[in-house]
Design a protein around this motif. Structure first.
Motif, short mmCIF file in Angstrom:
data_model
loop_
_atom_site.label_atom_id
_atom_site.label_comp_id
_atom_site.label_asym_id
_atom_site.label_seq_id
_atom_site.Cartn_x
_atom_site.Cartn_y
_atom_site.Cartn_z
N GLU A 130 6.79 -20.72 -1.38
CA GLU A 130 5.71 -20.37 -1.43
C GLU A 130 5.51 -19.02 -0.91
O GLU A 130 6.17 -18.74 0.10
CB GLU A 130 4.70 -21.38 -0.47
N THR A 131 4.05 -18.26 -1.30
CA THR A 131 3.97 -17.13 -0.60
C THR A 131 2.88 -17.15 0.33
O THR A 131 1.87 -18.22 -0.12
CB THR A 131 3.58 -15.98 -1.80
N ILE A 132 2.52 -16.34 1.34
CA ILE A 132 1.50 -16.54 2.30
C ILE A 132 1.00 -15.05 2.63
O ILE A 132 1.72 -14.10 2.68
CB ILE A 132 1.71 -17.41 3.63
N ARG A 133 -0.28 -15.10 2.84
CA ARG A 133 -1.13 -13.80 3.38
C ARG A 133 -0.59 -12.74 2.63
O ARG A 133 -0.47 -11.61 3.23
CB ARG A 133 -0.50 -13.71 4.86
N ILE B 201 -2.77 -16.75 -6.52
CA ILE B 201 -3.30 -15.56 -6.22
C ILE B 201 -4.63 -15.60 -5.32
O ILE B 201 -5.40 -16.64 -5.52
CB ILE B 201 -3.58 -14.59 -7.33
N ARG B 202 -4.93 -14.46 -4.38
CA ARG B 202 -6.21 -14.42 -3.88
C ARG B 202 -6.54 -15.53 -2.79
O ARG B 202 -7.55 -16.13 -2.94
CB ARG B 202 -7.14 -14.26 -4.74
N SER C 173 5.27 -16.05 -11.12
CA SER C 173 5.20 -14.65 -10.41
C SER C 173 5.42 -13.52 -11.42
O SER C 173 4.84 -12.39 -11.31
CB SER C 173 5.98 -14.63 -9.28
N GLN D 118 9.61 -12.30 -5.75
CA GLN D 118 9.16 -12.83 -7.11
C GLN D 118 10.37 -13.91 -7.16
O GLN D 118 10.20 -15.16 -7.64
CB GLN D 118 8.95 -11.95 -8.02
N GLN E 181 -2.45 -5.41 -7.61
CA GLN E 181 -3.79 -5.84 -8.39
C GLN E 181 -4.02 -7.17 -8.09
O GLN E 181 -5.16 -7.64 -7.93
CB GLN E 181 -3.56 -5.21 -9.66
N ARG E 182 -3.10 -8.32 -8.15
CA ARG E 182 -3.26 -9.48 -8.13
C ARG E 182 -3.63 -9.98 -6.74
O ARG E 182 -4.25 -10.68 -6.54
CB ARG E 182 -1.93 -10.40 -8.49
N HIS E 183 -2.82 -9.43 -5.87
CA HIS E 183 -2.78 -9.80 -4.45
C HIS E 183 -3.79 -8.97 -3.32
O HIS E 183 -4.07 -9.45 -2.36
CB HIS E 183 -1.25 -10.29 -4.07
N PRO F 147 -5.90 -5.97 -3.71
CA PRO F 147 -6.37 -5.01 -4.69
C PRO F 147 -7.12 -3.55 -3.85
O PRO F 147 -6.83 -2.62 -4.29
CB PRO F 147 -7.39 -5.53 -5.55
N GLU F 148 -7.26 -3.97 -3.00
CA GLU F 148 -7.77 -2.88 -1.82
C GLU F 148 -6.74 -1.80 -1.46
O GLU F 148 -7.16 -0.77 -1.57
CB GLU F 148 -8.15 -3.50 -0.46
N MET G 96 2.08 -25.04 -7.92
CA MET G 96 3.04 -23.89 -7.49
C MET G 96 4.65 -24.63 -7.46
O MET G 96 5.50 -23.98 -7.90
CB MET G 96 2.90 -24.03 -5.86
N ARG H 69 -2.46 -21.08 6.77
CA ARG H 69 -1.63 -20.30 6.39
C ARG H 69 -2.35 -19.19 5.28
O ARG H 69 -1.86 -18.17 5.44
CB ARG H 69 -0.81 -21.25 5.26
N HIS H 70 -3.30 -19.66 4.48
CA HIS H 70 -3.84 -18.68 3.81
C HIS H 70 -5.13 -18.10 3.72
O HIS H 70 -5.35 -16.92 3.53
CB HIS H 70 -3.99 -19.40 2.40
N MET I 194 9.87 -16.96 -4.97
CA MET I 194 8.56 -17.89 -5.52
C MET I 194 9.29 -18.62 -6.65
O MET I 194 9.28 -19.93 -6.83
CB MET I 194 7.72 -17.11 -6.11
#
Lengths: 499, 499
Positions: free
Chosen positions: B285-288, A287-288, A451, B277, B252-254, B256-257, A280, A253-254, B280
């Motif tokens: 859950e958040t993905i990708r 994050i990241r 979040s 948000q 910025q958190r998820h 940044p590029e 979670m 997933r990630h 969440m």
């Protein structure tokens, strides 16, 4: 949803405190996981006067840290750095980390970490860790070396980092009888925690947090000897169960790219992502989650390999070969699709380098030829691709220059002694090792955040369960440094919440 | 935490149903956001017999979709594809999408989407959308063209995709009086929703979900005319508020590029991440979250630019120039650090291409020279870097070959007519546009899932609020397709929950 899925879901969704009939135990601070982050969280909280109970799945603590080489990234002018003749200060350290741990590095955390790094060194040595006052020569430095406590474990001397911050070696190696040892590091830290009064519950598997109706985290549910037991935290719970590299579903997933790498860096009982999932489920943001340490250790056993050139499947160089092995892995896998090769000549090649990470086997040799033209053909690279790359590289190397990538001159030599060889560093063939860097979002006290930036009351996370200093981009020793330091920060903040 | 942070935190944390004194309104299904995902969710739910109330922040719906060019990625053998003489089937479509929307593409969702694509075409046309039966020539196809409804909007014909799946054009363009129009698409879809009986609450700002103590989502709290009003959902809430490209903190958190790219693709009132948000905060859950559509539209106004070559700062080619513009953006930004240039000769260069995306301005010309050697010097590239690249490219192009990257022969021509020019496509200079692709994890019915795979009761997400078909990697028209389709799936599943 299948029954199996439901079962797993129930496993991590928090339990309501009102449903607990009997509390099996209680403490000011509960620490989940007893690797380097958990041990340091527990130690610090206990030193600060809190009652601490730690939960460990295995017989004894240590986690993945105990299986590491025991390198801790510290700097800013530690006694060891000074004893070895290196100048360093928190500002240079922070500048380097900001450049190498981004984009999106947590600047505030890096600054705090750099400013407190010397103090952290003293805290670590106070636990009983001893560093020999000797440095590994840069030209042979990648792995820690017997009896030498300081080594280069990042890209500090490589372009462009050398122009961003004054280079200094910051890998502080824990040696035992001259052998690098994460096991000794963890044994020492665990002994320190026990001296500080930390109680440990071994073979306990924490699978749920316990929360009040308002979401406040007030305890954990652990499976011990087959029974579900509830433990109450008067102050806070610290999650320190490692990352998620051993959880294939979470990787899919990630961070699906990581599934292409063969070798996860994780202890058998660790890094299954459960701590992140529990965080979670209690409202924490992650994050990241796609970030990872991806080591491509092509020069472990033979540092001369850095004198070779790394090329992609089109025969193009794509990086200065003297950046650190974790940056090599990231670039090779994520920017070159894992389609990369090391080209060497006879003066560089060693048939059987001693490589602890490769378990004694040699690097996979893909092709050997008497000329670069033949090698190009054997590798199926386009006509005049590799040959041009090598010709231009050689001409520049003879002048001591690398105008393309600025490899440091100490590594430059023309590749002109046949036979020539290609070492197979494609993903799936070459020695890639990975662990995850993404995790729970935490504030500067390591408290888990939602979040919207609200703190999750009563919940802290440390080490690889949180997104930390190496937000993206890695240097060896940085995870142990981040784990031990963020553990201490979390432990102190948790202890400060005592009623 | 400052007071401001606390305020923001409170804004998205769910409100307990028990605290609601008065319900301002109620409905079977509540839909938050009235862009393409929300409108289709509402329409489908209403068609399926549910009472539906939709909330829209602006005066009227449409969101970012109304500002798009109105391309919908559909295939598998739609009537339009057949009328234009193209063979396609769900399997070929799915194979292409799996290859271009990964790594980590959601294979199950892609299969469902491909199998139901012809049915989706009919659903869209049933709403009143009409497609002219004409196709844009591949050689001029990037943007939709007046009066032509079908166009190539992905890398289907480019290597390696052309070897993975049989290529077919799948961009279905909504035209009005010959002009591409997302605005017409949305006006038509909104009219369809109203015909189906959907009620809309304009100028309403939903900032919180309302949940029962067990976490079941049962309503929303909206700010309307300065008042906080609560609305009850008998069946479910569908979040469809777009992505988060307009939320700098979340970027910025998820991701940044993405902050390096100048131009977010988002309507003024949309894509602030609030829906993600809220999901969440309710346990989703958040993905990708690092994934994005990154368009580098270097051939919009002048398709001949594809006959030029793209090189990085070291004068190396790094991609076949005929892949689609969204893949170009991803590769240039994430794999080449945004350090890329387009090299053309006099036969290719157009001083003032008509480029709607560039607002009439020309592509930024960086350097012009009479020889490639001079151009190389002007660009500060290493000696014999660009010149070698051009020489080898030219020799191969004259033979109609591109052994390095397999650009299709129709785009191959030697660059040999001076003057030569470099167009500046570095990030910050070139035309990069971005929107986010990461979002809430959903199951095949678009129900939001927790980190352990449990459904969040009563909560669905669609469009860019969820991680969808374009998990990573994008083709034009895919977001409108995914939004409209996932909206329908969510609406149907929500309606099916009626008591």
């Amino acid at each position: 949803m299948t029954e199996g899925e439901a079962g797993m879901a129930q496993a991590v969704e928090p339990r309501r405190a009102a449903s607990v009939e009997r509390w099996q135990g209680e403490s000011d601070v509960l620490v989940v996981g007893f690797g380097s982050a958990g041990v340091c969280a527990a130690s610090q909280a206990a030193r600060d006067g809190a009652e601490v109970l730690a939960f460990e799945r295995a017989w004894q603590g240590g986690g993945t840290s105990a299986e590491s080489t025991g390198q801790i990234y510290m700097g800013g002018g530690t006694p060891l750095q000074r004893a070895c003749g290196f100048e360093d200060d928190p500002d240079e350290m922070a500048k380097y980390l900001e450049a190498s741990c981004g984009p999106g590095a947590d600047v505030a955390k890096i600054r705090l970490f750099s400013e407190r790094s010397v103090e952290h060194f003293h805290w670590i040595t106070d636990q009983g860790i001893r560093f020999d006052e000797d440095v590994v020569d840069y030209q042979v430095s990648t792995m820690p070396a017997p009896g030498k406590a300081l080594s280069w474990t990042g890209s500090e001397r490589a372009y462009p980092f050398c122009e961003i911050a004054r280079p200094a070696p910051r890998g502080h190696n824990v040696n035992v009888d001259g052998t690098p040892s994460g096991e000794l590091l963890m044994r020492t830290l665990i002994a320190g925690a026990q001296r500080a009064g930390v109680r440990v519950q071994p073979q306990s598997d924490v699978r749920r947090l316990i929360v009040e109706n308002d979401g406040h985290v007030v305890g954990v549910e652990a499976r011990i000897d087959g029974d579900l037991c509830c433990f109450r935290a008067h102050s806070a719970v610290v999650l320190a169960t490692g990352g998620f590299v051993s959880n294939e579903e979470m990787l899919q997933r990630h961070a699906p790219e990581l599934l292409r790498c063969g070798r996860p860096i994780a202890a058998e009982t660790s890094d299954d992502g459960l701590g992140i999932q529990m965080g979670m489920a209690a409202g924490g943001e992650t994050i990241r989650m796609g970030s990872a340490c991806i080591v491509l250790g092509f020069a472990y056993g033979n540092r001369k390999n850095i004198r070779g050139i790394l090329v992609n499947g089109r025969g193009q160089r794509y990086v200065n070969e003297d950046v650190y092995q974790s940056l090599h892995g990231e670039i090779a896998l994520l920017r070159q699709d894992g389609d990369v090769y090391l080209i060497v000549d006879d003066t560089i090649y060693e048939p059987n380098p001693e490589d602890p990470e490769l378990g004694g086997t040699t690097y996979p040799l893909l092709a050997v030829a008497e000329t670069v033209e033949e090698l190009e053909q054997e590798l199926g690279m386009p006509d005049r691709s590799l040959t041009h790359t090598v010709n231009v590289y050689n001409e520049n190397a003879r002048r001591g220059e690398d105008p393309f990538f600025h490899k440091e001159s100490c590594w430059l030599q023309a590749l002109d002694t046949p036979p020539f060889a290609a070492i197979d560093l494609r993903v799936g063939k070459g020695p890639y090792s990975v662990f995850t860097l993404g995790g729970l979002r935490t504030d500067s006290s390591q408290q888990v955040q939602t979040s919207s930036g609200a703190p999750v009351p009563g919940l802290f996370a440390a080490g690889r369960t949180a997104s930390g200093i190496p937000a993206q981009g890695y240097n060896s020793g940085l995870s142990l440094a981040d784990c031990t330091f963020s553990g201490r920060v979390a432990g102190a903040a948790a202890a400060a919440l005592r009623p």
